[in-house]
Design a protein around this motif. Sequence first.
Motif, PDB file in Angstrom:
ATOM      1  N   GLU A  86       0.833  -1.195   0.000  1.00 36.93           N
ATOM      2  CA  GLU A  86       0.000   0.000   0.000  1.00 36.93           C
ATOM      3  C   GLU A  86       0.873   1.253   0.000  1.00 36.93           C
ATOM      4  OE1 GLU A  86      -3.118   2.407   2.890  1.00 36.93           O
ATOM      5  OE2 GLU A  86      -2.448   0.401   3.477  1.00 36.93           O
ATOM      6  N   ILE A  87       0.608   2.134  -0.944  1.00 38.97           N
ATOM      7  CA  ILE A  87       1.271   3.427  -0.979  1.00 38.97           C
ATOM      8  C   ILE A  87       0.413   4.387  -0.160  1.00 38.97           C
ATOM      9  CG2 ILE A  87       2.078   5.328  -2.433  1.00 38.97           C
ATOM     10  CD1 ILE A  87       3.656   2.658  -2.794  1.00 38.97           C
ATOM     11  N   VAL A  88       0.970   4.903   0.907  1.00 38.26           N
ATOM     12  CA  VAL A  88       0.240   5.771   1.821  1.00 38.26           C
ATOM     13  C   VAL A  88       0.315   7.225   1.374  1.00 38.26           C
ATOM     14  CG1 VAL A  88       0.128   6.560   4.228  1.00 38.26           C
ATOM     15  CG2 VAL A  88       0.646   4.166   3.724  1.00 38.26           C
ATOM     16  N   HIS A  89       1.447   7.608   0.798  1.00 37.52           N
ATOM     17  CA  HIS A  89       1.693   8.975   0.312  1.00 37.52           C
ATOM     18  C   HIS A  89       2.393   8.825  -1.034  1.00 37.52           C
ATOM     19  CE1 HIS A  89       2.586  13.245   0.484  1.00 37.52           C
ATOM     20  NE2 HIS A  89       3.884  13.020   0.466  1.00 37.52           N
ATOM     21  N   PRO A  90       1.828   9.384  -2.101  1.00 37.61           N
ATOM     22  CA  PRO A  90       2.424   9.182  -3.426  1.00 37.61           C
ATOM     23  C   PRO A  90       3.792   9.831  -3.560  1.00 37.61           C
ATOM     24  CG  PRO A  90       0.750  10.880  -3.533  1.00 37.61           C
ATOM     25  CD  PRO A  90       0.701  10.298  -2.137  1.00 37.61           C
ATOM     26  N   ILE A  91       4.516   9.420  -4.562  1.00 40.51           N
ATOM     27  CA  ILE A  91       5.839   9.982  -4.796  1.00 40.51           C
ATOM     28  C   ILE A  91       5.693  11.489  -5.029  1.00 40.51           C
ATOM     29  CG2 ILE A  91       5.916   9.550  -7.272  1.00 40.51           C
ATOM     30  CD1 ILE A  91       8.870   8.586  -6.659  1.00 40.51           C
ATOM     31  N   THR A  92       6.501  12.242  -4.289  1.00 42.62           N
ATOM     32  CA  THR A  92       6.369  13.692  -4.264  1.00 42.62           C
ATOM     33  C   THR A  92       7.739  14.331  -4.123  1.00 42.62           C
ATOM     34  OG1 THR A  92       4.288  13.401  -3.059  1.00 42.62           O
ATOM     35  CG2 THR A  92       5.242  15.596  -3.008  1.00 42.62           C
ATOM     36  N   THR A  93       7.937  15.435  -4.825  1.00 41.08           N
ATOM     37  CA  THR A  93       9.095  16.288  -4.552  1.00 41.08           C
ATOM     38  C   THR A  93       8.622  17.335  -3.567  1.00 41.08           C
ATOM     39  OG1 THR A  93      10.023  15.914  -6.752  1.00 41.08           O
ATOM     40  CG2 THR A  93      10.833  17.834  -5.539  1.00 41.08           C
ATOM     41  N   GLU A  94       9.197  17.306  -2.383  1.00 41.05           N
ATOM     42  CA  GLU A  94       8.742  18.173  -1.303  1.00 41.05           C
ATOM     43  C   GLU A  94       9.407  19.549  -1.382  1.00 41.05           C
ATOM     44  OE1 GLU A  94       6.268  17.325   0.302  1.00 41.05           O
ATOM     45  OE2 GLU A  94       6.264  15.154   0.596  1.00 41.05           O
ATOM     46  N   PRO A  95       8.759  20.567  -0.829  1.00 40.46           N
ATOM     47  CA  PRO A  95       9.314  21.921  -0.864  1.00 40.46           C
ATOM     48  C   PRO A  95      10.695  22.033  -0.220  1.00 40.46           C
ATOM     49  CG  PRO A  95       7.024  21.983  -0.105  1.00 40.46           C
ATOM     50  CD  PRO A  95       7.424  20.533  -0.212  1.00 40.46           C
ATOM     51  N   TRP A  96      11.037  21.119   0.698  1.00 37.77           N
ATOM     52  CA  TRP A  96      12.347  21.177   1.353  1.00 37.77           C
ATOM     53  C   TRP A  96      13.403  20.393   0.583  1.00 37.77           C
ATOM     54  CZ3 TRP A  96       7.873  19.268   3.408  1.00 37.77           C
ATOM     55  CH2 TRP A  96       7.777  17.894   3.593  1.00 37.77           C
ATOM     56  N   GLY A  97      13.060  19.905  -0.635  1.00 34.24           N
ATOM     57  CA  GLY A  97      14.066  19.405  -1.549  1.00 34.24           C
ATOM     58  C   GLY A  97      14.249  17.912  -1.677  1.00 34.24           C
ATOM     59  N   VAL A  98      13.501  17.098  -0.938  1.00 36.18           N
ATOM     60  CA  VAL A  98      13.654  15.653  -1.068  1.00 36.18           C
ATOM     61  C   VAL A  98      12.567  15.090  -1.980  1.00 36.18           C
ATOM     62  CG1 VAL A  98      14.706  15.424   1.208  1.00 36.18           C
ATOM     63  CG2 VAL A  98      12.245  15.047   0.948  1.00 36.18           C
ATOM     64  N   ARG A  99      12.819  13.926  -2.518  1.00 35.71           N
ATOM     65  CA  ARG A  99      11.820  13.192  -3.304  1.00 35.71           C
ATOM     66  C   ARG A  99      11.502  11.954  -2.485  1.00 35.71           C
ATOM     67  NH1 ARG A  99       8.813  13.594  -7.490  1.00 35.71           N
ATOM     68  NH2 ARG A  99       8.661  11.982  -9.064  1.00 35.71           N
TER      69      ARG A  99
END
Length: 118
Positions: A86-99
């Motif tokens: 189960e993917i709880v949070h999809p792949i995202t580039t976050e504002p603080w710079g991590v993917r």
Amino acid sequence: MRVKRIVTNLPVPDVEAAKSFYRDYFGLSNEEFNLGWVARFTSPESGANVQLVTRDATAPEDSVASVLIDGDVEEAYREAQRLGYEIVHPITTEPWGVRRFFVRAPDGNVFNVVSHPD
């Protein structure tokens, strides 16, 4: 996917109120980062560390640990999907710079799988 490091995410009601215990008692004096809702504290001697988390800023659930990977986070995401996790949070580039993305293990624990850009 190659795991470089796993950091425990400890839930705390207030990072600022909690940090003196981890800094003064455990000697985790190196504050690697502090975004207000999450902060990492590390021992300069041993490299041991912990992250204190009040509530994840963008994900619907908090994770028990952050898994820093070396390599393509998209590949790790596809592998988790292929294996039926189960993917709880999809792949995202976050504002603080991590993917990153969050995946639930079969035991119910949620992990933050994260990659830092080169």
